[in-house]
Motif scaffolding. Sequence first.
Motif, short mmCIF file in Angstrom:
data_model
loop_
_atom_site.label_atom_id
_atom_site.label_comp_id
_atom_site.label_asym_id
_atom_site.label_seq_id
_atom_site.Cartn_x
_atom_site.Cartn_y
_atom_site.Cartn_z
N HIS A 42 0.79 -1.24 0.00
CA HIS A 42 0.00 0.00 0.00
C HIS A 42 0.82 1.29 0.00
N ALA A 43 2.14 1.20 -0.08
CA ALA A 43 2.96 2.42 -0.02
C ALA A 43 2.59 3.41 -1.13
N PRO A 44 2.62 4.72 -0.83
CA PRO A 44 2.88 5.30 0.50
C PRO A 44 1.67 5.15 1.41
N ILE A 45 1.93 4.89 2.67
CA ILE A 45 0.86 4.69 3.63
C ILE A 45 1.26 5.31 4.96
N THR A 46 0.32 5.94 5.64
CA THR A 46 0.62 6.61 6.91
C THR A 46 0.58 5.62 8.07
N GLY A 47 1.15 6.06 9.19
CA GLY A 47 1.11 5.23 10.39
C GLY A 47 -0.30 4.97 10.86
N ASP A 48 -1.16 5.98 10.75
CA ASP A 48 -2.56 5.81 11.15
C ASP A 48 -3.27 4.77 10.29
N GLN A 49 -2.96 4.77 9.00
CA GLN A 49 -3.59 3.80 8.10
C GLN A 49 -3.10 2.38 8.39
N ILE A 50 -1.81 2.25 8.71
CA ILE A 50 -1.27 0.93 9.08
C ILE A 50 -1.95 0.44 10.35
N ALA A 51 -2.10 1.34 11.34
CA ALA A 51 -2.74 0.98 12.60
C ALA A 51 -4.18 0.53 12.37
N GLU A 52 -4.86 1.22 11.47
CA GLU A 52 -6.25 0.87 11.19
C GLU A 52 -6.35 -0.52 10.55
N LEU A 53 -5.43 -0.82 9.64
CA LEU A 53 -5.44 -2.13 8.99
C LEU A 53 -5.13 -3.25 9.98
N LEU A 54 -4.31 -2.94 10.98
CA LEU A 54 -3.95 -3.94 11.99
C LEU A 54 -4.91 -3.94 13.18
N ASN A 55 -5.83 -2.97 13.17
CA ASN A 55 -6.81 -2.85 14.25
C ASN A 55 -6.15 -2.61 15.61
N VAL A 56 -5.14 -1.74 15.61
CA VAL A 56 -4.47 -1.34 16.85
C VAL A 56 -4.33 0.18 16.84
N SER A 57 -3.89 0.75 17.97
CA SER A 57 -3.70 2.20 18.03
C SER A 57 -2.37 2.59 17.40
N ARG A 58 -2.29 3.84 16.97
CA ARG A 58 -1.04 4.36 16.39
C ARG A 58 0.09 4.28 17.40
N ALA A 59 -0.21 4.56 18.66
CA ALA A 59 0.81 4.54 19.71
C ALA A 59 1.39 3.14 19.89
N THR A 60 0.55 2.12 19.69
CA THR A 60 1.00 0.73 19.84
C THR A 60 2.08 0.38 18.83
N LEU A 61 2.01 1.03 17.66
CA LEU A 61 2.94 0.70 16.58
C LEU A 61 4.23 1.52 16.61
N ARG A 62 4.30 2.50 17.52
CA ARG A 62 5.43 3.43 17.48
C ARG A 62 6.78 2.70 17.54
N THR A 63 6.91 1.76 18.47
CA THR A 63 8.17 1.03 18.61
C THR A 63 8.47 0.17 17.39
N ASP A 64 7.42 -0.50 16.89
CA ASP A 64 7.60 -1.36 15.71
C ASP A 64 8.05 -0.56 14.50
N LEU A 65 7.40 0.58 14.27
CA LEU A 65 7.74 1.40 13.11
C LEU A 65 9.15 1.96 13.23
N SER A 66 9.52 2.38 14.43
CA SER A 66 10.88 2.91 14.63
C SER A 66 11.93 1.85 14.36
N LYS A 67 11.68 0.65 14.86
CA LYS A 67 12.64 -0.45 14.65
C LYS A 67 12.78 -0.77 13.17
N LEU A 68 11.67 -0.82 12.45
CA LEU A 68 11.71 -1.16 11.03
C LEU A 68 12.40 -0.08 10.21
N VAL A 69 12.25 1.18 10.62
CA VAL A 69 12.95 2.27 9.93
C VAL A 69 14.45 2.18 10.19
N ILE A 70 14.83 1.93 11.44
CA ILE A 70 16.25 1.82 11.80
C ILE A 70 16.92 0.67 11.04
N LEU A 71 16.20 -0.43 10.92
CA LEU A 71 16.74 -1.60 10.23
C LEU A 71 16.63 -1.50 8.71
#
Length: 219
Positions: free
Chosen positions: A24-53
């Motif tokens: 789905h790129a480009p896709i926002t963090g809010d859209q990813i959270a919605e697709l996973l049915n979780v809050s944006r805050a819940t994904l913060r660590t996951d997104l940061s790790k994936l960007v770093i890697l």
Amino acid sequence: MEAGGITIELTPRQLEIVDIVKKHAPITGDQIAELLNVSRATLRTDLSKLVILDYIDAKPKVGYFLGKRGEPDREEKFRLLKMKVGDLHGVPIIIRETTTIQEAVVALFLENVGNLIVTDADGHLAGIVSRKDLLKVTLGNPSASSMPVSLIMTRRANVTTVQPEDTVLDAARKIITRQIDSLPVVVPSEDGNPDHWKVVGRITKTNIIKMLLDMVAEE
């Protein structure tokens, strides 16, 4: 994956995020959270790790894209698509039409192959004889050993072949579709007869698998 010699495992959710960004790129963090049915805050660590890697890349006011580690290796894919049969084929195992079945059986096992390419007296492709062909004719038939292989071979018109300029992927498709182990590699005969083909090689499942393993080993 490894980073700096340390193995880093992605969680199932992180792998799912990479897959979502890929689709789905480009896709926002809010859209990813919605697709996973979780809050944006819940994904913060996951997104940061994936960007770093470098699995994903973030662009302000745009969203997330695949990073270098998330993208397929385009160079290797291009190399695979362009590789020709002529770059890979091996030496053909050839017998003549007049070769006896007993001689063919000996050649088959000495060369440790699944089939033998048969040519006429001028070296043109005449057919193929397989291990199964030889087994069928010799079982319960003692007199078969002196018969010429021309009586039991699959004739040229029914033999699937490739040419050196064909791609390895084309050869692989033919091998899978026909459910065979190898293909004769042929070129047009110098006499100009469209029914005459010179055998210049043989490409097998083993050739193709070895090529793939070598490509992986180079990474």
